[in-house]
Write a protein that holds these residues in place. Structure first.
Motif: not given
Length: 113
Positions: A11-34
């Motif tokens: 939800e927060d990410l979709s709100d930020r995309i709309v608010a900023t008009g960004c064209h790219g999203v990077i999700i860093d999942i380095t901390a996810l072991d499983i």
């Protein structure tokens, strides 16, 4: 990652995309072991929402065990590109935006004509 955290991220990410008009999203999942099927579906959902909002999604830092688990669960991450780290993810997004054709207006003419 707990389910509520994942839903809040979506939800927060979709709100930020709309608010900023960004064209790219990077999700860093380095901390996810499983990962489980919920997290896999959440990543796919974020990518789908981002595409609707004209933003491309890149997942970075995926561990081999996480990739294997996603395959074993039968989850394909359609619409999600991957990179080894954030720097390569940024390069991937930059190249992707540079390769896109110029946006056409309603009348079929480019915005610069």
């Amino acid at each position: 990652m707990q389910d509520q955290t994942a839903l809040a991220l979506q939800e927060d990410l979709s709100d930020r995309i709309v608010a900023t008009g960004c064209h790219g999203v990077i999700i860093d999942i380095t901390a996810l072991d499983i990962v489980d099927s919920f997290v896999g579906r959440m990543l796919s959902s974020i990518a789908a929402i981002s595409r609707v909002l004209d933003a491309e999604t890149v997942v970075v830092g995926m561990r081999p065990a996480v990739a294997i688990t996603l395959v074993e669960l039968g989850l394909s991450l359609d619409g999600i590109r991957t990179a080894l780290n954030v720097e390569l993810g940024m390069e991937l997004l930059a190249r992707s935006r540079a390769d896109e054709p110029e946006d056409l207006g309603i009348d079929g003419l480019s915005a610069t004509t």
